[in-house]
Scaffold this motif. Sequence first.
Motif, PDB file in Angstrom:
ATOM      1  N   UNK A  99       0.849  -1.076  -0.141  1.00 48.61           N
ATOM      2  CA  UNK A  99      -0.051  -0.126  -0.046  1.00 48.61           C
ATOM      3  C   UNK A  99       0.729   1.300   0.129  1.00 48.61           C
ATOM      4  N   UNK A 100       0.332   2.595  -0.156  1.00 49.10           N
ATOM      5  CA  UNK A 100       0.889   3.632  -0.165  1.00 49.10           C
ATOM      6  C   UNK A 100       1.262   4.331  -1.534  1.00 49.10           C
ATOM      7  N   UNK A 101       0.836   3.799  -2.615  1.00 39.89           N
ATOM      8  CA  UNK A 101       1.251   4.175  -3.791  1.00 39.89           C
ATOM      9  C   UNK A 101       0.201   5.420  -4.130  1.00 39.89           C
ATOM     10  N   UNK A 102       0.578   6.155  -5.224  1.00 38.23           N
ATOM     11  CA  UNK A 102      -0.162   7.191  -5.728  1.00 38.23           C
ATOM     12  C   UNK A 102       0.632   8.226  -6.522  1.00 38.23           C
ATOM     13  N   UNK A 103      -0.048   9.611  -6.789  1.00 34.76           N
ATOM     14  CA  UNK A 103       0.465  10.142  -7.824  1.00 34.76           C
ATOM     15  C   UNK A 103       1.415  11.226  -7.121  1.00 34.76           C
ATOM     16  N   UNK A 104       2.539  11.522  -7.531  1.00 34.24           N
ATOM     17  CA  UNK A 104       3.504  12.455  -6.970  1.00 34.24           C
ATOM     18  C   UNK A 104       4.388  13.025  -8.171  1.00 34.24           C
ATOM     19  N   UNK A 105       4.779  14.290  -7.828  1.00 30.92           N
ATOM     20  CA  UNK A 105       5.443  14.932  -9.002  1.00 30.92           C
ATOM     21  C   UNK A 105       6.880  14.465  -8.731  1.00 30.92           C
ATOM     22  N   UNK A 106       7.383  14.853  -9.935  1.00 28.89           N
ATOM     23  CA  UNK A 106       8.964  14.659 -10.103  1.00 28.89           C
ATOM     24  C   UNK A 106       9.694  15.370  -8.936  1.00 28.89           C
ATOM     25  N   UNK A 144       6.118   3.490   0.697  1.00 29.24           N
ATOM     26  CA  UNK A 144       5.368   2.257   0.556  1.00 29.24           C
ATOM     27  C   UNK A 144       5.428   1.289   1.586  1.00 29.24           C
ATOM     28  N   UNK A 145       4.523   0.699   2.054  1.00 30.43           N
ATOM     29  CA  UNK A 145       4.226  -0.267   3.173  1.00 30.43           C
ATOM     30  C   UNK A 145       3.722  -1.610   2.641  1.00 30.43           C
ATOM     31  N   UNK A 161       9.208   0.707   2.131  1.00 28.48           N
ATOM     32  CA  UNK A 161      10.129   1.372   1.134  1.00 28.48           C
ATOM     33  C   UNK A 161       9.855   3.079   0.997  1.00 28.48           C
ATOM     34  N   UNK A 162      11.024   3.454   1.660  1.00 25.49           N
ATOM     35  CA  UNK A 162      10.830   4.996   1.443  1.00 25.49           C
ATOM     36  C   UNK A 162      11.458   5.498   0.145  1.00 25.49           C
ATOM     37  N   UNK A 196       0.372   1.111  -6.829  1.00 26.54           N
ATOM     38  CA  UNK A 196       0.528   1.918  -8.203  1.00 26.54           C
ATOM     39  C   UNK A 196       1.302   2.932  -7.935  1.00 26.54           C
ATOM     40  N   UNK A 197       2.436   3.449  -8.326  1.00 27.09           N
ATOM     41  CA  UNK A 197       3.281   4.845  -8.014  1.00 27.09           C
ATOM     42  C   UNK A 197       3.030   5.329  -9.574  1.00 27.09           C
ATOM     43  N   UNK A 198       2.804   6.827  -9.697  1.00 31.71           N
ATOM     44  CA  UNK A 198       2.915   7.308 -10.844  1.00 31.71           C
ATOM     45  C   UNK A 198       3.503   8.689 -10.646  1.00 31.71           C
ATOM     46  N   UNK A 199       4.625   8.729 -11.175  1.00 33.17           N
ATOM     47  CA  UNK A 199       5.397   9.986 -11.053  1.00 33.17           C
ATOM     48  C   UNK A 199       5.098  10.990 -12.304  1.00 33.17           C
ATOM     49  N   UNK A 200       4.671  12.055 -12.103  1.00 35.54           N
ATOM     50  CA  UNK A 200       4.521  12.997 -13.089  1.00 35.54           C
ATOM     51  C   UNK A 200       5.612  14.072 -13.225  1.00 35.54           C
TER      52      UNK A 200
END
Length: 122
Positions: free
Chosen positions: A7-14, A20-21, A81-82, A117-121
């Motif tokens: 868990x802990x994924x999401x959308x984050x900017x570069x 994540x856990x 996972x930091x 899911x981790x999305x980096x914009x």
Amino acid sequence: DVQLQASGGGLVQAGGSLRLSCAASGFTFGEYSIGWFRQAPGKGRDGVSCINRDGRTTWYTNSVKGRFTMSSDNAKSMMYLQMDSLNPEDTANYYCAAVMRCTDSIGSPIHWGQGTLVTVSS
């Protein structure tokens, strides 16, 4: 049954950070080494990092060294996972898994968890 749930994924900017856990159940935390894998769209699943079942030895793939840090809380059967200084190339589904070993590389997965899911914009 062995279960792992990321868990802990999401959308984050570069340049941003996420943690994540991975919640584990059905086994003693010191029984397995634990690893993180990721699968980017259209690509295979690659090892990212792992922590040995001794809780001390860690391994990171070259592309995340110095940016990602793995830790565990055995009392809570949790692994983290930091992820710092994220870039668009880090975009992927991230999975935690119990693995055969964690020494100078990540071992083969034994038990998979569901991904996050981790999305980096950019």
